[in-house]
Design a protein around this motif. Structure first.
Motif, mmCIF file in Angstrom:
data_model
loop_
_atom_site.group_PDB
_atom_site.id
_atom_site.type_symbol
_atom_site.label_atom_id
_atom_site.label_comp_id
_atom_site.label_asym_id
_atom_site.label_seq_id
_atom_site.Cartn_x
_atom_site.Cartn_y
_atom_site.Cartn_z
ATOM 1 N N MET A 5 -13.405 184.119 -9.550
ATOM 2 C CA MET A 5 -14.668 184.452 -8.894
ATOM 3 C C MET A 5 -15.026 183.390 -7.855
ATOM 4 S SD MET A 5 -18.432 185.144 -10.551
ATOM 5 C CE MET A 5 -17.964 186.695 -11.301
ATOM 6 N N VAL A 6 -14.808 182.133 -8.216
ATOM 7 C CA VAL A 6 -15.088 181.031 -7.283
ATOM 8 C C VAL A 6 -14.174 181.152 -6.065
ATOM 9 C CG1 VAL A 6 -15.006 178.530 -6.973
ATOM 10 C CG2 VAL A 6 -15.917 179.486 -9.086
ATOM 11 N N ALA A 7 -12.907 181.401 -6.318
ATOM 12 C CA ALA A 7 -11.936 181.524 -5.223
ATOM 13 C C ALA A 7 -12.353 182.628 -4.254
ATOM 14 C CB ALA A 7 -10.545 181.810 -5.793
ATOM 15 N N LYS A 8 -12.745 183.756 -4.789
ATOM 16 C CA LYS A 8 -13.162 184.884 -3.950
ATOM 17 C C LYS A 8 -14.434 184.555 -3.170
ATOM 18 C CE LYS A 8 -13.699 189.863 -4.207
ATOM 19 N NZ LYS A 8 -13.661 191.022 -5.081
ATOM 20 N N LYS A 9 -15.367 183.900 -3.833
ATOM 21 C CA LYS A 9 -16.651 183.551 -3.217
ATOM 22 C C LYS A 9 -16.469 182.585 -2.045
ATOM 23 C CE LYS A 9 -21.288 182.193 -4.628
ATOM 24 N NZ LYS A 9 -22.156 181.900 -5.764
ATOM 25 N N ILE A 10 -15.564 181.630 -2.192
ATOM 26 C CA ILE A 10 -15.364 180.585 -1.189
ATOM 27 C C ILE A 10 -14.309 180.983 -0.153
ATOM 28 C CG2 ILE A 10 -14.708 178.156 -0.845
ATOM 29 C CD1 ILE A 10 -17.157 178.272 -2.404
ATOM 30 N N GLY A 11 -13.390 181.853 -0.547
ATOM 31 C CA GLY A 11 -12.305 182.214 0.359
ATOM 32 C C GLY A 11 -11.108 181.287 0.216
ATOM 33 N N LEU A 12 -10.925 180.773 -0.979
ATOM 34 C CA LEU A 12 -9.784 179.918 -1.301
ATOM 35 C C LEU A 12 -8.939 180.615 -2.356
ATOM 36 C CD1 LEU A 12 -11.560 176.455 -1.748
ATOM 37 C CD2 LEU A 12 -9.987 177.070 0.081
ATOM 38 N N SER A 13 -7.725 180.143 -2.529
ATOM 39 C CA SER A 13 -6.905 180.650 -3.628
ATOM 40 C C SER A 13 -7.193 179.820 -4.877
ATOM 41 C CB SER A 13 -5.421 180.564 -3.275
ATOM 42 O OG SER A 13 -5.011 179.218 -3.207
ATOM 43 N N ALA A 14 -6.901 180.396 -6.014
ATOM 44 C CA ALA A 14 -7.054 179.657 -7.277
ATOM 45 C C ALA A 14 -6.139 178.432 -7.261
ATOM 46 C CB ALA A 14 -6.746 180.560 -8.461
ATOM 47 N N ASP A 15 -4.957 178.570 -6.670
ATOM 48 C CA ASP A 15 -4.028 177.436 -6.572
ATOM 49 C C ASP A 15 -4.632 176.301 -5.750
ATOM 50 O OD1 ASP A 15 -2.057 178.585 -8.128
ATOM 51 O OD2 ASP A 15 -0.945 179.398 -6.421
ATOM 52 N N ALA A 16 -5.339 176.642 -4.684
ATOM 53 C CA ALA A 16 -5.975 175.609 -3.855
ATOM 54 C C ALA A 16 -7.029 174.865 -4.669
ATOM 55 C CB ALA A 16 -6.597 176.229 -2.611
ATOM 56 N N PRO A 27 -14.136 167.554 -9.628
ATOM 57 C CA PRO A 27 -13.983 167.142 -11.029
ATOM 58 C C PRO A 27 -13.411 168.280 -11.871
ATOM 59 C CG PRO A 27 -16.313 167.348 -10.431
ATOM 60 C CD PRO A 27 -15.522 167.612 -9.202
ATOM 61 N N ARG A 28 -12.665 167.907 -12.878
ATOM 62 C CA ARG A 28 -12.113 168.929 -13.783
ATOM 63 C C ARG A 28 -13.269 169.608 -14.501
ATOM 64 N NH1 ARG A 28 -6.669 168.880 -13.794
ATOM 65 N NH2 ARG A 28 -5.685 166.918 -13.237
ATOM 66 N N PRO A 29 -13.324 170.910 -14.426
ATOM 67 C CA PRO A 29 -14.452 171.620 -15.034
ATOM 68 C C PRO A 29 -14.272 171.759 -16.541
ATOM 69 C CG PRO A 29 -12.952 173.190 -14.074
ATOM 70 C CD PRO A 29 -12.418 171.820 -13.737
ATOM 71 N N PRO A 30 -15.367 171.988 -17.223
ATOM 72 C CA PRO A 30 -15.237 172.271 -18.654
ATOM 73 C C PRO A 30 -14.519 173.606 -18.851
ATOM 74 C CG PRO A 30 -17.506 172.585 -17.917
ATOM 75 C CD PRO A 30 -16.738 172.037 -16.756
ATOM 76 N N ARG A 31 -14.012 173.796 -20.052
ATOM 77 C CA ARG A 31 -13.273 175.035 -20.335
ATOM 78 C C ARG A 31 -13.974 175.824 -21.451
ATOM 79 N NH1 ARG A 31 -7.697 175.433 -18.346
ATOM 80 N NH2 ARG A 31 -7.310 173.601 -17.090
ATOM 81 N N THR A 32 -13.779 177.107 -21.377
ATOM 82 C CA THR A 32 -14.310 177.989 -22.421
ATOM 83 C C THR A 32 -13.443 177.825 -23.655
ATOM 84 O OG1 THR A 32 -12.900 179.848 -21.813
ATOM 85 C CG2 THR A 32 -15.030 179.671 -20.671
ATOM 86 N N PRO A 33 -13.889 178.327 -24.807
ATOM 87 C CA PRO A 33 -13.034 178.279 -26.004
ATOM 88 C C PRO A 33 -11.679 178.955 -25.768
ATOM 89 C CG PRO A 33 -15.269 178.839 -26.619
ATOM 90 C CD PRO A 33 -15.220 178.831 -25.124
ATOM 91 N N GLY A 34 -11.629 179.912 -24.848
ATOM 92 C CA GLY A 34 -10.378 180.593 -24.527
ATOM 93 C C GLY A 34 -9.515 179.819 -23.538
ATOM 94 N N GLY A 35 -10.000 178.671 -23.040
ATOM 95 C CA GLY A 35 -9.223 177.827 -22.146
ATOM 96 C C GLY A 35 -9.452 178.084 -20.665
ATOM 97 N N PHE A 36 -10.402 178.964 -20.328
ATOM 98 C CA PHE A 36 -10.667 179.245 -18.917
ATOM 99 C C PHE A 36 -11.584 178.179 -18.320
ATOM 100 C CE2 PHE A 36 -9.791 183.448 -20.726
ATOM 101 C CZ PHE A 36 -8.781 183.875 -19.877
ATOM 102 N N ARG A 37 -11.313 177.815 -17.086
ATOM 103 C CA ARG A 37 -12.172 176.863 -16.389
ATOM 104 C C ARG A 37 -13.525 177.521 -16.118
ATOM 105 N NH1 ARG A 37 -6.964 176.003 -14.397
ATOM 106 N NH2 ARG A 37 -6.415 173.840 -13.941
ATOM 107 N N TYR A 39 -16.844 176.966 -13.738
ATOM 108 C CA TYR A 39 -17.392 176.246 -12.597
ATOM 109 C C TYR A 39 -18.873 176.543 -12.450
ATOM 110 C CZ TYR A 39 -12.508 175.640 -11.366
ATOM 111 O OH TYR A 39 -11.183 175.312 -11.393
ATOM 112 N N GLY A 40 -19.590 175.546 -11.958
ATOM 113 C CA GLY A 40 -21.008 175.706 -11.679
ATOM 114 C C GLY A 40 -21.264 175.783 -10.184
ATOM 115 N N GLU A 41 -22.513 175.946 -9.820
ATOM 116 C CA GLU A 41 -22.885 176.044 -8.403
ATOM 117 C C GLU A 41 -22.542 174.770 -7.632
ATOM 118 O OE1 GLU A 41 -23.804 178.378 -6.155
ATOM 119 O OE2 GLU A 41 -23.317 179.723 -7.813
ATOM 120 N N ASN A 42 -22.667 173.610 -8.275
ATOM 121 C CA ASN A 42 -22.292 172.351 -7.602
ATOM 122 C C ASN A 42 -20.821 172.362 -7.209
ATOM 123 O OD1 ASN A 42 -24.829 171.233 -7.698
ATOM 124 N ND2 ASN A 42 -24.429 170.016 -9.534
ATOM 125 N N ASP A 43 -19.981 172.892 -8.109
ATOM 126 C CA ASP A 43 -18.548 172.985 -7.808
ATOM 127 C C ASP A 43 -18.302 173.912 -6.617
ATOM 128 O OD1 ASP A 43 -17.808 171.330 -10.021
ATOM 129 O OD2 ASP A 43 -18.037 173.065 -11.345
#
Length: 138
Positions: A5-16, A27-37, A39-43
């Protein structure tokens, strides 16, 4: 917000985004219990900033410095202005180099065109000595 979602919003790839994390621009974002990153609005704002200044030609090391300034509460404009001036001088130098290269290419093309009018034609570029190599090859 997850990375897609962040990648789409910003126009970057997830790899970038992962690349910026690995290079300590984000900064490395926190992860969900399922291991997904997560991100917040600051990110998102930081990534948008990185993308914008990278579009202005700043290298990763320069972006890191700008991010440090951005994180400073004072956010003094003078150091940013100085960096922008330096980048402008660099771009102007590159433009001058490109104009020289354009002139050399046009000259070489004129030589080829002149030679092609002759019978038999011998390529002047292939016959030239190293003495006339373009500046970019020296």
């Amino acid at each position: 917000m997850q990375i897609g979602m962040v990648a789409k919003k910003i126009g970057l790839s997830a790899d970038a985004i992962r690349f910026y994390e690995r290079n300590s621009l984000l900064p490395r974002p926190p992860r969900t219990p399922g291991g997904f990153r997560q991100y917040g609005e600051n990110d998102v704002e930081t990534l948008a900033f990185i993308r914008r200044v990278q579009g202005l030609g700043f290298k990763l090391s320069e972006i890191r410095g700008l991010l440090n300034l951005r994180g400073n509460r004072l956010q003094a404009c003078a150091p940013v202005r100085r960096r922008l001036e330096e980048k402008l001088v660099d771009v102007q130098r590159k433009l001058a180099d490109l104009q020289k290269l354009e002139h050399e290419l046009r000259s070489a093309l004129r030589s080829c065109n002149k030679e092609l009018r002759k019978r038999p034609a011998h390529c002047p570029i292939l016959r030239e000595s190293n003495a006339r190599k373009p500046e970019s090859e020296k």
